[in-house]
Design a protein around this motif. Structure first.
Motif, PDB file in Angstrom:
ATOM      1  N   ALA A  33       0.828  -1.210   0.000  1.00 22.47           N
ATOM      2  CA  ALA A  33       0.000   0.000   0.000  1.00 22.47           C
ATOM      3  C   ALA A  33       0.860   1.256   0.000  1.00 22.47           C
ATOM      4  O   ALA A  33       0.615   2.192  -0.776  1.00 22.47           O
ATOM      5  CB  ALA A  33      -0.937  -0.012   1.212  1.00 22.47           C
ATOM      6  N   CYS A  58       1.019   3.674  -3.335  1.00 22.84           N
ATOM      7  CA  CYS A  58       0.366   4.986  -3.185  1.00 22.84           C
ATOM      8  C   CYS A  58       1.367   6.138  -3.277  1.00 22.84           C
ATOM      9  O   CYS A  58       1.131   7.130  -3.984  1.00 22.84           O
ATOM     10  CB  CYS A  58      -0.392   5.050  -1.862  1.00 22.84           C
ATOM     11  SG  CYS A  58      -1.819   3.951  -1.776  1.00 22.84           S
ATOM     12  N   TRP A  67       2.626   6.403  -6.841  1.00 25.46           N
ATOM     13  CA  TRP A  67       1.604   6.987  -7.720  1.00 25.46           C
ATOM     14  C   TRP A  67       1.597   8.508  -7.580  1.00 25.46           C
ATOM     15  O   TRP A  67       1.534   9.234  -8.581  1.00 25.46           O
ATOM     16  CB  TRP A  67       0.229   6.406  -7.363  1.00 25.46           C
ATOM     17  CG  TRP A  67      -0.867   6.832  -8.290  1.00 25.46           C
ATOM     18  CD1 TRP A  67      -1.227   6.247  -9.475  1.00 25.46           C
ATOM     19  CD2 TRP A  67      -1.765   7.939  -8.105  1.00 25.46           C
ATOM     20  NE1 TRP A  67      -2.278   6.923 -10.045  1.00 25.46           N
ATOM     21  CE2 TRP A  67      -2.636   7.966  -9.227  1.00 25.46           C
ATOM     22  CE3 TRP A  67      -1.903   8.901  -7.111  1.00 25.46           C
ATOM     23  CZ2 TRP A  67      -3.627   8.930  -9.357  1.00 25.46           C
ATOM     24  CZ3 TRP A  67      -2.897   9.862  -7.247  1.00 25.46           C
ATOM     25  CH2 TRP A  67      -3.751   9.868  -8.356  1.00 25.46           C
TER      26      TRP A  67
END
Length: 449
Positions: free
Chosen positions: A399, A403, A406
Motif C-alpha cells: 500500500a 500509493c 503513484w
C-alpha cells in the motif's frame, strides 16, 4: 528543455560546492571488532552488486524495440550516478541514521557522509567498517529505481524519470530500508524477516512500476495493435548472466560477514534461480509454447527475486519449491497482464513485484531457526506468528509503495512532464531524447541543431 537541465546542473554544482565545507573526521573508530576476511568479502560483494546495474541495463535493453535500446539502458545505468550522489548527501542517513519514530532516519546523522568514515561499525555488521556497510547498501539503493524504468520504458522523458528517481529514493526506498533493516525500524521490531531486499528492493520497485505504468498509460504502438519485438535476445542472455553473477553478492553479501551463513545464502540463490528458469520454460512448453531463451532468462530472474528475502533463513531444498512456484505465478501474471489495459512494458510488477511478494510470504512459511538462529520458524515449522507478521507487513509495504509512487509519478507529470509526444515516441527515445541511435556515428562535440 534547457531549463530543466540547467536546474539539475545547478543542484549538482551546489552540492559539490557545499561538500567542500563539510568537516573532515579522522578515523577514530574502535577497530577491535574488525575482521579483515569480512572486509574482503563485503568489498567483493559490493562490486558484485554494482555489476548488477549494468547487467539490468542489458537485460532491459535487449527486450525493447531497437529504437529505444539506448534510452532504456541509460535510464537504468544512470542510477549509478544519481543515487550515488543522493546517498552520500542524505540517503544513507535517512535509511540508517538515528531513528525517528521507527519510520525514518535522522538526516543529520550522516549528512554528506559526515561521521561515516570515523563512525563505529553498524550494529548488525560489527566486523566491517561503517563506510563499507554504507557503500554496500548504496548498491542496493542504486538498482531499485533502475528496476522501475522497465515498466515505463519506450515512452518516458529522460528528465522526468530522473526527477521520479530522486523522489522515489527519498520517499519510498529510504523509509522502507529504515523500517526493515534498522534495529529501531517498526517492521524490524515487529520481527519481519528480509535477508537481502525482497521487501525493500523488489516489492517497492514492482509497486512503483505498476503505479508508473498506470499514470503514463499504454504505448501508442500497443494501442494500435502493432507487434513489438525484442531487439536483441543475446543482450537479454548477457544481462541475465550479469545479474545472476552479481546476485551472489546481493544475497550472500547480506550475511555481512565471510561466514557459513554467506555460503548458505549463496547456495539457496543458485538453486532457486535454476529451478525457476527451468520451470518457466517447462511451463511454457506444457501449455503449447516453445521453450525460449527469453523465458529461461525471465524465469531465472524471478527465481533470484523470490529467494532474496529468505536467502539466509531458508533451507536449500525448499528453495527449489520457491523458485518453481514463483516462476509459475509470474508466468501466469505476465500472460494475464497482456489481456488488460495496463502497459507494464517489461513486466516489472509480474516479475519483480509478485516475485518479491511470493518470496516474502514463503519466507514466512519456510524460515527455520536451525539455518539462522537470528530468524524465526515459519508456518511450515509451526511458526504461525511469523507468517501473520509477514502478511501484515506485506499489506503495509504494498500500500505504501504503490500509493506514494503513484503520487510521485503524478507530481512529476505535473511539474516536469513525463510522457514524450507521439512524434517522439514514433521515432524512438534514442533519437528524440538522446540524439543517438543503436549504430550511432555522431560526433558528440559537433554543434547540434
Amino acid at each position: 528543455m534547457s531549463r530543466k537541465w540547467s536546474f539539475f546542473l545547478l543542484i549538482l554544482l551546489l552540492i559539490s560546492v557545499f561538500g567542500l565545507f563539510v568537516p573532515i573526521s579522522g578515523d577514530n573508530s574502535d577497530k577491535s571488532s574488525i575482521v579483515p576476511a569480512d572486509i574482503a568479502w563485503i568489498l567483493t560483494s559490493t562490486v558484485l552488486v554494482f555489476f548488477m546495474t549494468p547487467g539490468l541495463a542489458f537485460f532491459y535493453g535487449g527486450m525493447v524495440n531497437k529504437k529505444n535500446i539506448i534510452s532504456t539502458m541509460l535510464s537504468s545505468f544512470i542510477a549509478l550516478g544519481v543515487v550515488t550522489v543522493l546517498w552520500v548527501v542524505v540517503g544513507f542517513s535517512l535509511a540508517f541514521g538515528d531513528d525517528v519514530g521507527g519510520f525514518i532516519g535522522n538526516p543529520k546523522t550522516y549528512f554528506m557522509f559526515n561521521n561515516v568514515f570515523s563512525g563505529s561499525p553498524w550494529k548488525l555488521a560489527p566486523t566491517i567498517p561503517l563506510l563499507l556497510f554504507a557503500l554496500f547498501q548504496l548498491k542496493f539503493a542504486v538498482i531499485t529505481p533502475a528496476i522501475v524504468v522497465g515498466a515505463v520504458a519506450e515512452r518516458i522523458k529522460f528528465a522526468g524519470y530522473l526527477f521520479v528517481m530522486i523522489l522515489f529514493c527519498l520517499f519510498v526506498y529510504t523509509p522502507l530500508a529504515h523500517w526493515t533493516w534498522h534495529p529501531e525500524g517498526f517492521l524490524f521490531k515487529m520481527g519481519v524477516l528480509d535477508f537481502a531486499g525482497g521487501t525493500v528492493v523488489h516489492i517497492s520497485a514492482g509497486c512503483a512500476a505498476l503505479a508508473g505504468a498506470i499514470v503514463l498509460k499504454p504505448r501508442k504502438d500497443l494501442l494500435k495493435g502493432n507487434n513489438i519485438f525484442p531487439a536483441n535476445i543475446p543482450y537479454v542472455i548477457l544481462g541475465t548472466g550479469m545479474l545472476w553473477f552479481g546476485w551472489f553478492g546481493f544475497n550472500a553479501g547480506s550475511a555481512l560477514s565471510a561466514s557459513s551463513l554467506a555460503v548458505y545464502a549463496f547456495a539457496t540463490t543458485a538453486v532457486s534461480s535454476a529451478s525457476a528458469a527451468l520451470t518457466w520454460i517447462f511451463f511454457d512448453a506444457s501449455r503449447g509454447r516453445k521453450p525460449s531463451a527469453l523465458g529461461a532468462c525471465i524465469g531465472a530472474v524471478v527465481g533470484l527475486v523470490a529467494i532474496t528475502p529468505g536467502a539466509g533463513f531458508i533451507a536449500i531444498a525448499p528453495s527449489i519449491f520457491i523458485g518453481a512456484l514463483s516462476s509459475i505465478i509470474s508466468n501466469l501474471a505476465v500472460h494475464w497482464k497482456s489481456k488488460t489495459s495496463i502497459d507494464d512494458t517489461l513486466d516489472v510488477f509480474p516479475c519483480h513485484g509478485l516475485g518479491g511478494i511470493v518470496g516474502m510470504l514463503l519466507t514466512g512459511v519456510f524460515a527455520n531457526k536451525t539455518i539462522n538462529p537470528a530468524g524465526a520458524n515459519g508456518l511450515f515449522y509451526g511458526g504461525f506468528e511469523l507468517f501473520n507478521k509477514h502478511l501484515i507487513a506485506l499489506v503495509i509495504v504494498v500500500a505504501y509503495s504503490f500509493c506514494v509512487s503513484w503520487v510521485i509519478f503524478k507530481l512529476a507529470n505535473v511539474l516536469i512532464g513525463l510522457r514524450v509526444n507521439e512524434e517522439n515516441e514514433t521515432i524512438g527515445l534514442d533519437l528524440s531524447q538522446h540524439d543517438e541511435t543503436y549504430s550511432s556515428r555522431r560526433n558528440i562535440f559537433a554543434p547540434q541543431s
